[in-house]
Design a protein around this motif. Structure first.
Motif, PDB file in Angstrom:
ATOM      1  N   GLY A  96     -38.383 -25.240 -41.614  1.00 18.49           N
ATOM      2  CA  GLY A  96     -37.583 -24.117 -42.090  1.00 18.49           C
ATOM      3  C   GLY A  96     -38.286 -23.289 -43.137  1.00 18.49           C
ATOM      4  O   GLY A  96     -39.310 -23.693 -43.703  1.00 18.49           O
ATOM      5  N   VAL A  97     -37.710 -22.110 -43.401  1.00 16.66           N
ATOM      6  CA  VAL A  97     -38.206 -21.209 -44.432  1.00 16.66           C
ATOM      7  C   VAL A  97     -37.085 -20.980 -45.448  1.00 16.66           C
ATOM      8  O   VAL A  97     -35.994 -20.547 -45.079  1.00 16.66           O
ATOM      9  CB  VAL A  97     -38.662 -19.860 -43.845  1.00 16.66           C
ATOM     10  N   LEU A  98     -37.375 -21.295 -46.696  1.00 14.29           N
ATOM     11  CA  LEU A  98     -36.445 -21.038 -47.789  1.00 14.29           C
ATOM     12  C   LEU A  98     -36.674 -19.618 -48.304  1.00 14.29           C
ATOM     13  O   LEU A  98     -37.815 -19.236 -48.595  1.00 14.29           O
ATOM     14  CB  LEU A  98     -36.684 -22.044 -48.917  1.00 14.29           C
ATOM     15  N   ILE A  99     -35.593 -18.840 -48.397  1.00 12.38           N
ATOM     16  CA  ILE A  99     -35.683 -17.499 -48.982  1.00 12.38           C
ATOM     17  C   ILE A  99     -35.458 -17.643 -50.479  1.00 12.38           C
ATOM     18  O   ILE A  99     -34.363 -17.971 -50.925  1.00 12.38           O
ATOM     19  CB  ILE A  99     -34.642 -16.558 -48.341  1.00 12.38           C
ATOM     20  N   ARG A 100     -36.504 -17.380 -51.258  1.00 15.23           N
ATOM     21  CA  ARG A 100     -36.447 -17.669 -52.696  1.00 15.23           C
ATOM     22  C   ARG A 100     -36.054 -16.461 -53.545  1.00 15.23           C
ATOM     23  O   ARG A 100     -35.544 -16.649 -54.657  1.00 15.23           O
ATOM     24  CB  ARG A 100     -37.807 -18.196 -53.186  1.00 15.23           C
ATOM     25  N   ALA A 101     -36.304 -15.250 -53.091  1.00 13.80           N
ATOM     26  CA  ALA A 101     -35.980 -14.087 -53.925  1.00 13.80           C
ATOM     27  C   ALA A 101     -35.947 -12.832 -53.066  1.00 13.80           C
ATOM     28  O   ALA A 101     -36.652 -12.734 -52.052  1.00 13.80           O
ATOM     29  CB  ALA A 101     -37.010 -13.923 -55.048  1.00 13.80           C
ATOM     30  N   VAL A 102     -35.113 -11.872 -53.489  1.00 18.22           N
ATOM     31  CA  VAL A 102     -35.062 -10.568 -52.829  1.00 18.22           C
ATOM     32  C   VAL A 102     -35.046  -9.464 -53.886  1.00 18.22           C
ATOM     33  O   VAL A 102     -34.647  -9.680 -55.030  1.00 18.22           O
ATOM     34  CB  VAL A 102     -33.811 -10.409 -51.918  1.00 18.22           C
ATOM     35  N   GLU A 103     -35.488  -8.300 -53.468  1.00 20.22           N
ATOM     36  CA  GLU A 103     -35.369  -7.083 -54.276  1.00 20.22           C
ATOM     37  C   GLU A 103     -34.105  -6.353 -53.825  1.00 20.22           C
ATOM     38  O   GLU A 103     -34.023  -5.933 -52.666  1.00 20.22           O
ATOM     39  CB  GLU A 103     -36.597  -6.194 -54.069  1.00 20.22           C
ATOM     40  N   PRO A 104     -33.099  -6.208 -54.671  1.00 24.36           N
ATOM     41  CA  PRO A 104     -31.823  -5.616 -54.251  1.00 24.36           C
ATOM     42  C   PRO A 104     -32.009  -4.228 -53.638  1.00 24.36           C
ATOM     43  O   PRO A 104     -32.820  -3.431 -54.118  1.00 24.36           O
ATOM     44  CB  PRO A 104     -31.027  -5.531 -55.558  1.00 24.36           C
ATOM     45  N   PHE A 105     -31.222  -3.973 -52.579  1.00 25.81           N
ATOM     46  CA  PHE A 105     -31.322  -2.682 -51.897  1.00 25.81           C
ATOM     47  C   PHE A 105     -29.949  -2.125 -51.525  1.00 25.81           C
ATOM     48  O   PHE A 105     -29.701  -0.938 -51.650  1.00 25.81           O
ATOM     49  CB  PHE A 105     -32.196  -2.824 -50.650  1.00 25.81           C
ATOM     50  N   ILE A 106     -29.063  -2.983 -51.036  1.00 29.40           N
ATOM     51  CA  ILE A 106     -27.728  -2.549 -50.604  1.00 29.40           C
ATOM     52  C   ILE A 106     -26.678  -3.296 -51.427  1.00 29.40           C
ATOM     53  O   ILE A 106     -26.787  -4.505 -51.637  1.00 29.40           O
ATOM     54  CB  ILE A 106     -27.503  -2.865 -49.106  1.00 29.40           C
ATOM     55  N   GLY A 107     -25.671  -2.568 -51.895  1.00 24.38           N
ATOM     56  CA  GLY A 107     -24.541  -3.210 -52.567  1.00 24.38           C
ATOM     57  C   GLY A 107     -24.885  -3.802 -53.922  1.00 24.38           C
ATOM     58  O   GLY A 107     -24.319  -4.820 -54.328  1.00 24.38           O
ATOM     59  N   LYS A 108     -25.771  -3.126 -54.649  1.00 26.20           N
ATOM     60  CA  LYS A 108     -26.203  -3.671 -55.937  1.00 26.20           C
ATOM     61  C   LYS A 108     -25.024  -3.807 -56.903  1.00 26.20           C
ATOM     62  O   LYS A 108     -24.953  -4.758 -57.683  1.00 26.20           O
ATOM     63  CB  LYS A 108     -27.301  -2.802 -56.535  1.00 26.20           C
ATOM     64  N   GLY A 109     -24.075  -2.868 -56.855  1.00 25.38           N
ATOM     65  CA  GLY A 109     -22.901  -2.950 -57.725  1.00 25.38           C
ATOM     66  C   GLY A 109     -22.092  -4.210 -57.483  1.00 25.38           C
ATOM     67  O   GLY A 109     -21.589  -4.839 -58.430  1.00 25.38           O
ATOM     68  N   ILE A 110     -21.972  -4.589 -56.213  1.00 22.89           N
ATOM     69  CA  ILE A 110     -21.256  -5.829 -55.867  1.00 22.89           C
ATOM     70  C   ILE A 110     -22.005  -7.028 -56.427  1.00 22.89           C
ATOM     71  O   ILE A 110     -21.409  -7.953 -57.006  1.00 22.89           O
ATOM     72  CB  ILE A 110     -21.109  -5.957 -54.338  1.00 22.89           C
ATOM     73  N   MET A 111     -23.328  -7.025 -56.276  1.00 23.70           N
ATOM     74  CA  MET A 111     -24.136  -8.141 -56.776  1.00 23.70           C
ATOM     75  C   MET A 111     -24.026  -8.278 -58.281  1.00 23.70           C
ATOM     76  O   MET A 111     -23.934  -9.392 -58.812  1.00 23.70           O
ATOM     77  CB  MET A 111     -25.600  -7.957 -56.355  1.00 23.70           C
TER      78      MET A 111
END
Length: 208
Positions: A96-111
């Motif tokens: 498997g591949v663990l997703i460790r980090a993302v750069e916010p792009f959509i719905g930043k206010g929700i996050m």
């Protein structure tokens, strides 16, 4: 409904982990769609990998999604935090591949409301991104990315200027494989976990 996503079994798991960098991860959450560009991943190589959940063929109710078809969602918890993984080989090959980090792009206010953190700390770690997305259970386990509320958009992708590698995080006591360079990240992206300020590319965030 598809039963798998052939992309994930199209190459070795470490190659898939590198290919995923720059792809858009989205979640159709109850509060609205959230998403970000994947900037950091780790590959886990199955039965032979001393740091992997399926080391020596371990198979339990909790890690069963890893044995699913390619593209299967595998959510697990550690130290009270939820992490997001994708099965990256054919059925019954538990890599498997663990997703460790993302750069916010959509719905930043929700996050921001979900996590009460701002800046790079919003999604610069595997537990942080799940909290920002509002995922706090394992209900999506066994779904295929793209069939449900989680998706990795292979055709919506940013291209890294350079990909860096290192040993994986938090597995230093887990045998011979702990030191293998199976962590991949977009060089200079400020949302990469543990990146030093002097290493950040604040102009392009590491993208071409």
């Amino acid at each position: 409904m598809s039963t798998s996503d052939p992309f994930y079994a199209s190459a070795s798991t470490d190659k898939v982990a590198q290919e995923m960098l720059g792809m858009l991860l989205t979640y159709n959450s109850p509060k609205g769609v959230v998403g970000g560009w994947i900037v950091e991943t780790e590959a886990y190589m199955g039965q032979k990998d001393s740091a992997a959940h399926a080391f020596k063929g371990r198979r339990t109710a909790s890690n069963e999604p890893l044995y699913g078809p390619p593209g299967t969602v595998y959510i697990y918890s550690i130290h009270g935090r939820y992490l997001l993984d994708v099965a990256a080989q054919q059925k019954d090959i538990p890599q498997g591949v663990l997703i460790r980090a993302v750069e916010p792009f959509i719905g930043k206010g929700i996050m921001l409301k979900n996590r009460s953190k701002s800046g790079f700390d919003l999604t610069n770690g595997p537990g942080k991104l799940m909290e920002a997305f509002g995922i706090s259970d394992k209900k999506m386990n066994f779904e295929i990315f793209g069939d449900g509320n989680l998706d990795i958009h292979q055709n919506r992708k940013k291209i890294p200027k350079a990909i860096e590698t290192s040993n994986r995080v938090g597995v230093s006591n887990q045998g011979d494989w702990a030191s293998k360079p199976l962590r991949y990240f977009v060089k200079g992206n400020p949302f990469v976990s543990g990146i030093k300020k002097r290493e950040m590319d604040l102009n392009d965030f590491g993208w071409k």
